[in-house]
Design an enzyme around this catalytic site. Structure first.
Site, PDB file in Angstrom:
ATOM      1  N   SER A   1       0.961  -1.140   0.100  1.00  0.00           N
ATOM      2  CA  SER A   1       0.009   0.011   0.095  1.00  0.00           C
ATOM      3  C   SER A   1       0.694   1.228   0.002  1.00  0.00           C
ATOM      4  O   SER A   1       1.761   1.380  -0.596  1.00  0.00           O
ATOM      5  CB  SER A   1      -0.970   0.078   1.049  1.00  0.00           C
ATOM      6  OG  SER A   1      -1.793   0.949   0.950  1.00  0.00           O
TER       7      SER A   1
ATOM      8  N   ASP B   1      -8.988  -6.459  -4.011  1.00  0.00           N
ATOM      9  CA  ASP B   1      -8.572  -5.463  -3.530  1.00  0.00           C
ATOM     10  C   ASP B   1      -9.499  -4.249  -3.663  1.00  0.00           C
ATOM     11  O   ASP B   1      -9.914  -3.948  -5.126  1.00  0.00           O
ATOM     12  CB  ASP B   1      -7.214  -4.562  -3.990  1.00  0.00           C
ATOM     13  CG  ASP B   1      -6.635  -3.660  -3.418  1.00  0.00           C
ATOM     14  OD1 ASP B   1      -7.254  -2.990  -2.583  1.00  0.00           O
ATOM     15  OD2 ASP B   1      -5.365  -3.485  -3.365  1.00  0.00           O
TER      16      ASP B   1
ATOM     17  N   HIS C   1      -6.729  -5.958   0.015  1.00  0.00           N
ATOM     18  CA  HIS C   1      -5.481  -4.906  -0.125  1.00  0.00           C
ATOM     19  C   HIS C   1      -4.310  -5.311   0.878  1.00  0.00           C
ATOM     20  O   HIS C   1      -3.248  -4.862   0.541  1.00  0.00           O
ATOM     21  CB  HIS C   1      -6.118  -3.656   0.356  1.00  0.00           C
ATOM     22  CG  HIS C   1      -5.223  -2.542   0.026  1.00  0.00           C
ATOM     23  ND1 HIS C   1      -4.831  -2.182  -1.132  1.00  0.00           N
ATOM     24  CD2 HIS C   1      -4.767  -1.585   1.008  1.00  0.00           C
ATOM     25  CE1 HIS C   1      -3.743  -1.066  -1.007  1.00  0.00           C
ATOM     26  NE2 HIS C   1      -3.964  -0.605   0.379  1.00  0.00           N
TER      27      HIS C   1
END
Length: 214
Positions: free
Chosen positions: A28, A156, A186
């Protein structure tokens, strides 16, 4: 607070360790920082897992991501006020895991407790949103000079692969690796730690055959 500030911090840590470069992996925002560190010449290889920053200054996808995090602000406020008691509320597990895993069961009770605690004590949340709003995403990806691996997650909800992979696939040099993990959200380390470990280690071994030999 911004990705550049976070990269500065990691650079200081590398300097303290006496490491000029290292194999850098990030998920991320951490993926964004990983590519930023590569741009600064601190990476031997870079692996971005569901990496953020895959946009230009005015990309619609950037504002989509920011909108998702703004929409999550009430949940953050509840976590800040109630702490662990927030998990007793109806649908709390479902709401808390939506941005993280493919299913609510993808995160254990202990892990979810840690997530709530982190969310309740994260002063950088809104600072990062403001910076992301006014700054461009990852730049100069076409000049990436080390082996790079972009790992996308099929389920995601934060940066869905169908809309958020193009910046990387169009910008990274030919020869970069792209992997799509099925059935995970995610933050796939919660749902598939073994698969993630294998992806990371096998890529590093390919980049540095002597690592496998040793």
């Amino acid at each position: 607070m911004s990705s550049a500030v976070l990269a500065d911090h990691v650079e200081r840590q590398l300097d303290e360790l006496g490491w000029e470069t290292s194999h850098i992996v990030g998920n991320s925002l951490g993926g964004w920082v990983a590519f930023e560190l590569e741009r600064r010449g601190r990476a031997r290889s870079v692996t971005g897992i569901a990496p953020a920053g895959g946009w230009t200054r005015w990309s619609p996808v950037k504002f989509e991501v920011i909108a998702k995090f703004i929409a999550g602000a009430p949940i953050l406020a509840v976590a800040h006020i109630l702490g662990q008691r927030a998990l007793r509320l109806p649908f709390s597990r479902l709401l808390a895991t939506l941005p993280i895993s493919a299913t609510p069961d993808g995160v254990s009770e202990r892990e979810l407790s840690g997530i709530i605690d982190d969310a309740a004590h994260c002063p950088a949340y809104f600072q990062l949103l403001v910076k992301a709003l006014v700054l461009p995403g990852l730049q100069e990806l076409e000049h990436t000079a080390v082996p790079s691996h972009v790992v996308l997650c099929e389920q995601d909800r934060v940066v869905p692969p169908s809309r958020f992979s193009r910046h990387f696939t169009d910008s990274l040099p030919a020869g970069h690796r792209l992997t799509v993990l099925d059935g995970v959200g995610h933050v796939p380390m919660f749902e598939a730690p073994g698969r993630i470990t294998e992806l990371i280690t096998s890529f590093i071994e390919e980049c540095c055959p002597h690592v496998r030999a040793s």
